[in-house]
Scaffold this active site. Structure first.
Site, PDB file in Angstrom:
ATOM      1  N   ASP A 435       0.858  -1.188   0.000  1.00  0.00           N
ATOM      2  CA  ASP A 435       0.000   0.000   0.000  1.00  0.00           C
ATOM      3  C   ASP A 435       0.901   1.246   0.000  1.00  0.00           C
ATOM      4  O   ASP A 435       1.862   1.334   0.781  1.00  0.00           O
ATOM      5  CB  ASP A 435      -0.897  -0.005   1.244  1.00  0.00           C
ATOM      6  CG  ASP A 435      -1.825   1.208   1.277  1.00  0.00           C
ATOM      7  OD1 ASP A 435      -2.893   1.128   0.637  1.00  0.00           O
ATOM      8  OD2 ASP A 435      -1.468   2.205   1.928  1.00  0.00           O
ATOM      9  N   ILE A 436       0.613   2.214  -0.894  1.00  0.00           N
ATOM     10  CA  ILE A 436       1.416   3.434  -0.964  1.00  0.00           C
ATOM     11  C   ILE A 436       1.176   4.271   0.297  1.00  0.00           C
ATOM     12  O   ILE A 436       0.027   4.516   0.693  1.00  0.00           O
ATOM     13  CB  ILE A 436       1.057   4.255  -2.208  1.00  0.00           C
ATOM     14  CG1 ILE A 436       1.297   3.423  -3.484  1.00  0.00           C
ATOM     15  CG2 ILE A 436       1.857   5.546  -2.263  1.00  0.00           C
ATOM     16  CD1 ILE A 436       0.847   4.095  -4.750  1.00  0.00           C
ATOM     17  N   ASN A 443      -2.768  13.037  -3.744  1.00  0.00           N
ATOM     18  CA  ASN A 443      -3.963  13.501  -4.456  1.00  0.00           C
ATOM     19  C   ASN A 443      -4.344  14.918  -4.034  1.00  0.00           C
ATOM     20  O   ASN A 443      -4.714  15.760  -4.874  1.00  0.00           O
ATOM     21  CB  ASN A 443      -5.130  12.553  -4.192  1.00  0.00           C
ATOM     22  CG  ASN A 443      -4.993  11.243  -4.963  1.00  0.00           C
ATOM     23  OD1 ASN A 443      -4.412  11.219  -6.045  1.00  0.00           O
ATOM     24  ND2 ASN A 443      -5.510  10.165  -4.407  1.00  0.00           N
ATOM     25  N   THR A 466       9.260  -7.679 -11.066  1.00  0.00           N
ATOM     26  CA  THR A 466       8.773  -9.057 -10.863  1.00  0.00           C
ATOM     27  C   THR A 466       9.165  -9.965 -12.018  1.00  0.00           C
ATOM     28  O   THR A 466       9.589 -11.110 -11.803  1.00  0.00           O
ATOM     29  CB  THR A 466       7.234  -9.051 -10.701  1.00  0.00           C
ATOM     30  OG1 THR A 466       6.881  -8.198  -9.615  1.00  0.00           O
ATOM     31  CG2 THR A 466       6.718 -10.455 -10.435  1.00  0.00           C
ATOM     32  N   GLU A 478      -4.876   2.324  -3.913  1.00  0.00           N
ATOM     33  CA  GLU A 478      -3.414   2.381  -4.015  1.00  0.00           C
ATOM     34  C   GLU A 478      -2.749   1.098  -3.524  1.00  0.00           C
ATOM     35  O   GLU A 478      -1.563   1.096  -3.185  1.00  0.00           O
ATOM     36  CB  GLU A 478      -2.886   3.583  -3.223  1.00  0.00           C
ATOM     37  CG  GLU A 478      -3.125   3.517  -1.729  1.00  0.00           C
ATOM     38  CD  GLU A 478      -4.447   4.129  -1.298  1.00  0.00           C
ATOM     39  OE1 GLU A 478      -4.534   4.558  -0.133  1.00  0.00           O
ATOM     40  OE2 GLU A 478      -5.388   4.186  -2.122  1.00  0.00           O
ATOM     41  N   ARG A 500      10.297  -2.863  -2.081  1.00  0.00           N
ATOM     42  CA  ARG A 500      10.266  -1.660  -1.255  1.00  0.00           C
ATOM     43  C   ARG A 500      11.380  -0.700  -1.654  1.00  0.00           C
ATOM     44  O   ARG A 500      11.171   0.514  -1.806  1.00  0.00           O
ATOM     45  CB  ARG A 500      10.423  -2.042   0.234  1.00  0.00           C
ATOM     46  CG  ARG A 500      10.253  -0.858   1.194  1.00  0.00           C
ATOM     47  CD  ARG A 500      10.788  -1.203   2.569  1.00  0.00           C
ATOM     48  NE  ARG A 500      12.214  -1.498   2.525  1.00  0.00           N
ATOM     49  CZ  ARG A 500      13.178  -0.576   2.453  1.00  0.00           C
ATOM     50  NH1 ARG A 500      12.866   0.716   2.393  1.00  0.00           N
ATOM     51  NH2 ARG A 500      14.453  -0.927   2.424  1.00  0.00           N
TER      52      ARG A 500
END
Length: 569
Positions: A435-436, A443, A466, A478, A500
């Site tokens: 999750d950001i 925003n 990946t 997000e 990360r």
């Protein structure tokens, strides 16, 4: 067959043919009695029945044996032997044996010569007579004995030729063996009746028997041809139905390629795609019974039969190699003779070409071209429908913004992977959820358009990082998920640390921010990550997601963010 063996065959023919023919004439001179016109009519009848056999169950029955029997009984077996040698040429023409298989003329000539000699010699040894013979039981027995020797000799020689010359290992008692018995039984009475009538009536008997025989053959051939066309149309309807039932482009192409090559007996088959209106690309190819998918062979769009078909936008049928070699160079094998080439047309544009070829001359007829054109039109529609279906399905499982797989597809993939786990075809399954951090501030500060830019760039980074190791999904908002099949918990943790670092180490570039200066902005963001592994941490799909999600919020978010946490029971 190799050239050396062909030379030996023709040499053997050149030696044996005149020797056996002269020996037969010397030992058993023919009883012609000046009936040369009658013999000519018999010869014409033999040639016609060679060219117009009666077809039963896809097998031709040549009444030439019946006519030859009448000639044998009346004029002697030298006359029959000569006529059968002439008949062989017409039989070979009817079977479309070309110059490339010229050795078959020598093989069949010698076989018929030996069969005629053995049958005739047996008939003479049992004191068989020629000319006008009284109809009696003894007459029928001698004719039956002669026919039996001819039939046995023919089958023995044919079986020996298949093994010795053509290297075909097969049983003696085959379907052909029993069919030959059946056809011989059918033809024998015709020969006896023709002989008896000729002995009584003379020349008119040839017409009385010959005309009905030829008429019957023509009628039955027309009936057989119509039945054959009807059979093709039924097969075409079945293939068309199968094409419409397929929802994948590859499945559509597989069905068309497999069914069509089988239906029209192609030696080589090609499905060719028109790439960017500049060149052809072979996407399906059948050669020597083997199908190759995605060959990626390319050649110029103006080249050969395919190029000509592309230009005129019509189906083409060539029955001989000489007819299509004038068009120009074509990447077809040297052995190819007959060709059917049909364009795949959609919206007035040629989008592809299908090619079916045979190594035999005159292998295909016009009605086969018509059926290929009909099914190729079906193919074009089926491909378009399948592509639309694939596009719709792809849109239903992809996020329209990031182009990643969505939550719906994640559910399906989790179900599939857990089935593999339960069947032991997969050892373990790890899940990474991220999750950001502080995404709402992005925003609020730069606008939702900039937030979307971050999501798009992050999706690209995750897919790049990946690679082939797993699959990336947009979980919602997000949040993102990465599935890693056959990755244990330690390796998953190391992978998550790499993710990360990939996010935190390089800033994201915003071009659509709402600030007045409108300049590009470099924005550094971080993400909190949680991981879980089945079956170490979860026994089902929902538990795996829930436990990874818990690890992210409790072990990463609440611990200060920009961290990786694993699920702990």
């Amino acid at each position: 067959m190799e050239r050396k063996r062909q030379v030996i065959l023709w040499t053997g023919w050149a030696i044996l043919f005149p020797f056996i023919l002269a020996g037969t004439y010397y030992l058993w001179p023919p009883s012609l009695s000046g009936n040369y016109i009658d013999l000519l009519l018999f010869l014409i009848l033999i040639c016609i029945v060679c060219l117009k056999p009666i077809v039963v169950n896809d097998t031709p029955i040549f009444f030439v044996e019946g006519v030859a029997l009448a000639v044998f009984l009346y004029f002697g077996f030298f006359a029959e032997m000569v006529m059968m040698q002439i008949a062989i040429v017409f039989v070979m023409i009817n079977m479309r044996v070309g110059w490339t298989s010229h050795f078959r003329y020598a093989v069949n000539s010698l076989m018929f010569l030996l069969v005629s000699f053995l049958g005739g010699a047996f008939y003479e040894l049992i004191s068989g007579k020629h000319g006008k013979i009284e109809f009696s039981v003894n007459f029928l027995l001698t004719v039956a004995g002669y026919s039996l020797v001819v039939w046995i000799s023919n089958h023995l020689l044919l079986h020996s030729a298949r093994i010795g010359l053509y290297q075909r290992q097969q049983k003696f008692f085959t379907k052909d063996f029993w069919w030959e018995i059946y056809s011989s039984i059918m033809v024998l009475p015709v020969g006896i009746i023709l002989y008896i009538l000729y002995a009584q009536l003379g020349m008119p008997a040839i017409l009385y028997v010959g005309i009905p025989m030829i008429t019957l053959a023509v009628i039955l051939n027309l009936y057989y041809s119509s039945q054959k066309v009807n059979g093709y149309l039924q097969q075409a309807a079945d293939i068309g139905k199968q094409l419409t039932e397929r929802l994948e482009v590859d499945e559509v192409l597989d069905v068309f390629h497999e069914q069509m090559t089988s239906m029209i007996h192609a030696d080589y088959a090609y499905i060719i795609d028109v790439a960017e209106d500049s060149h052809f690309k072979i996407i399906r190819k059948m050669a020597d019974g083997k199908v190759t998918v995605g060959t990626m062979e390319t050649f110029p769009i103006q080249e050969g039969i395919s190029g000509y078909t592309y230009r005129i936008k019509k189906g083409l049928l060539f029955k001989k190699r000489i007819a299509w070699t004038e068009i120009g160079h074509s990447p077809l094998p040297e052995s190819v003779e007959s060709v059917i080439s049909v364009p795949i047309i959609r919206n007035q544009r040629v989008t592809g070409i299908v090619l079916f070829t045979s190594n035999n001359k005159r292998a295909y007829e016009n009605y086969q071209l018509m059926i290929v054109e009909l099914l190729t039109a079906h193919l074009g529609v089926a491909i378009e429908n399948a592509r639309n279906h694939e596009l719709t399905r792809e849109q239903s499982v992809r996020c329209s913004l990031t182009k990643l797989y969505n939550y719906r597809y994640l559910e399906m993939e989790l179900e599939s992977q857990f089935m593999k786990l339960k069947k032991n075809s997969l050892e373990r399954l790890s899940l990474v959820i991220l999750d950001i951090d502080h995404f709402k501030q992005v925003n609020d500060t730069y606008g939702h358009q900039s937030g979307n830019e971050v999501l798009i760039q992050l999706a690209a980074r995750l897919e790049r990082f990946t690679g082939e190791r797993g699959t990336v999904f947009r979980y919602g908002g997000e949040e993102f998920v990465i599935l890693l099949p056959n990755v244990d918990k330690n390796a998953c943790f190391a992978f998550a640390e790499g993710v990360r670092n990939e996010i935190a180490s390089s800033p994201f570039v915003l071009e659509q921010n709402i600030k007045e200066d409108k300049n590009k902005t470099a924005l550094s963001i971080t993400a909190s990550i949680g991981i879980a592994t089945a079956f170490d941490d979860a026994d089902d799909e929902l538990s795996l997601i829930r436990h990874a999600d818990r690890a992210m919020y409790v072990g990463a978010k609440q611990a200060g963010r920009n961290k990786v946490a694993e699920y702990a029971r």
